[in-house]
Design a protein around this motif. Structure first.
Motif, PDB file in Angstrom:
ATOM      1  N   UNK A 223      12.535  38.895  -4.417  1.00  0.00           N
ATOM      2  CA  UNK A 223      13.186  37.585  -4.353  1.00  0.00           C
ATOM      3  C   UNK A 223      12.263  36.506  -4.900  1.00  0.00           C
ATOM      4  N   UNK A 224      10.993  36.555  -4.542  1.00  0.00           N
ATOM      5  CA  UNK A 224      10.018  35.570  -5.039  1.00  0.00           C
ATOM      6  C   UNK A 224       9.914  35.647  -6.565  1.00  0.00           C
ATOM      7  N   UNK A 225       9.854  36.852  -7.107  1.00  0.00           N
ATOM      8  CA  UNK A 225       9.760  37.027  -8.558  1.00  0.00           C
ATOM      9  C   UNK A 225      11.012  36.500  -9.251  1.00  0.00           C
ATOM     10  N   UNK A 226      12.177  36.801  -8.697  1.00  0.00           N
ATOM     11  CA  UNK A 226      13.430  36.330  -9.298  1.00  0.00           C
ATOM     12  C   UNK A 226      13.535  34.809  -9.261  1.00  0.00           C
ATOM     13  N   UNK A 227      13.176  34.226  -8.133  1.00  0.00           N
ATOM     14  CA  UNK A 227      13.244  32.763  -8.014  1.00  0.00           C
ATOM     15  C   UNK A 227      12.254  32.093  -8.966  1.00  0.00           C
TER      16      UNK A 227
ATOM     17  N   UNK B 283      11.319  28.802 -13.918  1.00  0.00           N
ATOM     18  CA  UNK B 283      10.743  28.612 -15.254  1.00  0.00           C
ATOM     19  C   UNK B 283      11.852  28.463 -16.292  1.00  0.00           C
ATOM     20  N   UNK B 284      12.921  29.214 -16.152  1.00  0.00           N
ATOM     21  CA  UNK B 284      14.058  29.081 -17.066  1.00  0.00           C
ATOM     22  C   UNK B 284      14.683  27.691 -16.961  1.00  0.00           C
ATOM     23  N   UNK B 285      14.836  27.204 -15.735  1.00  0.00           N
ATOM     24  CA  UNK B 285      15.379  25.870 -15.514  1.00  0.00           C
ATOM     25  C   UNK B 285      14.472  24.806 -16.129  1.00  0.00           C
TER      26      UNK B 285
ATOM     27  N   UNK C 183      14.570  18.837 -11.187  1.00  0.00           N
ATOM     28  CA  UNK C 183      13.726  18.631 -10.009  1.00  0.00           C
ATOM     29  C   UNK C 183      14.575  18.527  -8.747  1.00  0.00           C
ATOM     30  N   UNK C 184      15.692  17.843  -8.845  1.00  0.00           N
ATOM     31  CA  UNK C 184      16.570  17.684  -7.699  1.00  0.00           C
ATOM     32  C   UNK C 184      17.194  19.012  -7.259  1.00  0.00           C
TER      33      UNK C 184
END
Length: 189
Positions: free
Chosen positions: A149-153, A158-160, A181-182
């Protein structure tokens, strides 16, 4: 600081700027030499393998600058969501201060354009994203988030971030960065 160090830094600074603003393929070594006001021999002295080696140096430097800024916010230990929000807001502030000069998503010139040039450049690009994601992932792990989950988030964040940078540059507006950021607490919560 010695003149040799100045020439190398001038070449790297100039190449980074040109790669970011024009792209890898549109930037020639002669332009880098001319714009950096460095002797041609200096470029080949510091980068004997030419443009690809110079690009690898620029990639490495860009990666470390961003990772260092992420670590700076991580060291404040205010939580991963606040760390990422502060990081993105800092980028937005710098974008506004510089009228969006030099604000180019890493993926825009490096990952897309250079990853097809060579496996070494592609591998360097993979390392950049991994390094950035690792800072976020380690912070999430310290908060008790499960590994996958940490890796996926971290990957989503980074994509965002990269997407928000692309939109910010296109619109010459910090709004996409502020929106990103929001959204961070919802993603990392």
């Amino acid at each position: 600081m010695s003149n040799k160090h100045n020439a190398r830094e001038a070449i790297v600074d100039t190449a980074s700027r040109l790669f970011f603003t024009q792209g890898y393929h549109a930037t020639g070594l002669n332009q880098i030499i001319k714009d950096s006001e460095s002797p041609k021999g200096s470029l080949y002295y510091y980068f004997p393998r030419g443009k690809e080696e110079l690009a690898l140096t620029c990639i490495s430097r860009t990666s470390e600058i961003v990772a260092q800024l992420l670590r700076y916010y991580a060291d404040k230990q205010l939580g991963t969501a606040v760390m990422v929000q502060d990081f993105i807001l800092d980028v937005a502030r710098k974008a506004e201060e510089t009228s969006f000069e030099g604000l180019v998503p890493f993926s825009f010139w490096v990952a897309v354009e250079t990853s097809c040039v060579s496996n070494e450049l592609r591998s360097a690009c993979q390392s950049v994203f991994k390094d950035w994601q690792d800072v976020i992932m380690q912070s999430l792990l310290q908060e008790g988030v499960e590994d996958t989950t940490a890796a996926n988030k971290a990957s989503v964040v980074i994509s965002l971030y990269e997407g928000a940078l692309l939109q910010a540059l296109t619109h010459k507006s910090t709004q996409p960065l502020l929106a990103a950021a929001q959204s961070i607490p919802a993603i990392l919560g």
